[in-house]
Enzyme design. Structure first.
Site, PDB file in Angstrom:
ATOM      1  N   GLU A  50     -28.282 -38.305 -38.400  1.00  0.00           N
ATOM      2  CA  GLU A  50     -27.274 -39.298 -38.636  1.00  0.00           C
ATOM      3  C   GLU A  50     -26.966 -40.484 -37.278  1.00  0.00           C
ATOM      4  O   GLU A  50     -27.013 -41.440 -37.574  1.00  0.00           O
ATOM      5  CB  GLU A  50     -25.824 -38.841 -38.616  1.00  0.00           C
ATOM      6  CG  GLU A  50     -25.684 -38.311 -40.017  1.00  0.00           C
ATOM      7  CD  GLU A  50     -26.037 -36.672 -40.093  1.00  0.00           C
ATOM      8  OE1 GLU A  50     -26.923 -36.196 -39.300  1.00  0.00           O
ATOM      9  OE2 GLU A  50     -25.627 -35.952 -40.985  1.00  0.00           O
ATOM     10  N   GLU A  54     -25.798 -29.862 -43.375  1.00  0.00           N
ATOM     11  CA  GLU A  54     -24.416 -29.489 -43.438  1.00  0.00           C
ATOM     12  C   GLU A  54     -23.950 -28.680 -44.462  1.00  0.00           C
ATOM     13  O   GLU A  54     -23.160 -27.662 -44.319  1.00  0.00           O
ATOM     14  CB  GLU A  54     -23.422 -30.834 -43.289  1.00  0.00           C
ATOM     15  CG  GLU A  54     -23.712 -31.443 -41.723  1.00  0.00           C
ATOM     16  CD  GLU A  54     -23.230 -32.938 -41.911  1.00  0.00           C
ATOM     17  OE1 GLU A  54     -23.818 -33.706 -42.679  1.00  0.00           O
ATOM     18  OE2 GLU A  54     -22.207 -33.342 -41.223  1.00  0.00           O
ATOM     19  N   ALA A  57     -26.899 -37.185 -47.183  1.00  0.00           N
ATOM     20  CA  ALA A  57     -26.325 -37.775 -48.343  1.00  0.00           C
ATOM     21  C   ALA A  57     -27.074 -39.071 -48.611  1.00  0.00           C
ATOM     22  O   ALA A  57     -28.266 -39.440 -47.974  1.00  0.00           O
ATOM     23  CB  ALA A  57     -25.163 -38.641 -47.417  1.00  0.00           C
ATOM     24  N   GLY A  71     -26.598 -34.174 -44.203  1.00  0.00           N
ATOM     25  CA  GLY A  71     -25.721 -33.643 -45.457  1.00  0.00           C
ATOM     26  C   GLY A  71     -26.254 -32.102 -45.844  1.00  0.00           C
ATOM     27  O   GLY A  71     -25.403 -31.499 -46.300  1.00  0.00           O
TER      28      GLY A  71
END
Ligand code: DAK
Length: 258
Positions: free
Chosen positions: A132, A112, A64, A109
């Site tokens: 993270e 993911e 992200a 992300g």
């Protein structure tokens, strides 16, 4: 679309996340475009396989967008989470087969979104990781759930708790990557896999995808019941009649359902 490229050829859509200056990091605008793109694709009959990749040779998606998140309010964080949830769920449940062509860093992300795809093909320079907890958050785009389902609870916990990056060979060894190929061959490998998939019964594949996805989230007995229902449904199709007749007539089947 400012942050995505899409090319369609031979019923395969190649969707490229195109923010190379920030290693294809996912900001809200990109998540919103991905959501719209996947909503469009799921209703199209002219696309049977989606290949998702990142632009350039260094990164698939480096996570992200930290520069956007750093000052985000809880309301903005919530909005981002909802966008991502919708986009990732669409990607995971669309009837088309989805292949992540992981062409470099797949972090946070990025890892993911690759796990929301059906299949991951990695280039030999790919690196996977969930960094993270080093940023004071936990994986929030499904990482705690999908990673544990793919590689098992122990390995998922190790990766998430240590933030270790693993290379493509290790990702392959633990079942995170389906295949590892030289970077120059990545897209062609994915396209060849797509062509093989498209030559089979596309409707049957979409039913199998549904059975696997739903079945993995339920108990064996419920999964087997769902499989039986979907199996029955496949008997109503042109492809079932044609596939079996072609076998008996010793000819190539002409499978057309989708
Ligand atoms: N966000 C924004 N910019 C990024 C970025 C990222 N994730 N990753 C890289 N960049 C930018 C860098 O800032 C740099 O920009 P400039 O300085 O050139 O302007 C440019 O991309 C090139 O990066 P580097 O100079 O750092 O390149 P290196 O080769 O030295 O290093 C690297 C490559 C991938 C190892 C490094 O860039 C890196 O560690 N990147 C960050 C990786 C990371 O921590 N990713 C995880 C982010 S956390 C949520 C749910 C989930 C999430 C968020 C919210 N909600 C429910 C709301 C998910 C969170 C994450 O993914």
């Amino acid at each position: 679309m400012n942050n995505l490229l899409m090319e369609i050829e031979n019923e395969v859509a190649v969707v490229t996340i195109n923010r190379p200056k920030s290693l294809n990091a996912l900001n809200s605008e990109t998540l919103s475009e991905l959501k719209a793109c996947f909503e469009d694709i799921e209703n199209r009959k002219d696309i049977k396989v989606v290949i998702l990749t990142g632009s350039g040779t260094k990164a698939f998606v480096a996570g992200a967008d930290i520069s956007e998140m750093v000052n985000a309010t809880p309301a903005e964080g919530r909005q981002m989470a909802l966008l991502a949830k919708d986009a990732f769920m669409k990607l995971e449940t669309m009837p088309q087969v989805t292949i992540a062509a992981v062409n470099g860093y797949a972090l946070g992300g990025g890892c993911e979104i690759s796990m929301a795809c059906d299949i991951r093909v990695a280039s030999d320079n790919a690196k996977f990781g969930q960094p993270e907890t080093g940023l004071g958050i936990l994986p929030g785009f499904g990482g705690t759930q999908r990673l544990a389902r793919l590689v098992g609870k122990g390995r998922a916990k190790e990766l998430i708790f240590t933030c270790d990056q693993i290379d493509a060979a290790e990702a392959y060894r633990i079942g995170l990557a389906n295949k590892v190929v030289p970077q120059a061959e990545l897209l062609d490998t994915c396209k060849a896999m797509a062509a093989k998939i498209i030559s089979k019964g596309s409707y049957a594949i979409s039913l199998a995808k549904q059975a696997i996805n739903t079945g993995m989230d339920t108990d064996l007995s419920s999964g087997l019941t769902l499989e039986a229902e979907l199996f029955g449904l496949s008997f109503a199709t042109h492809d079932k009649k044609e596939g079996m007749t072609a076998f008996l007539e010793k000819r190539k089947a002409d499978l057309t359902d989708f």
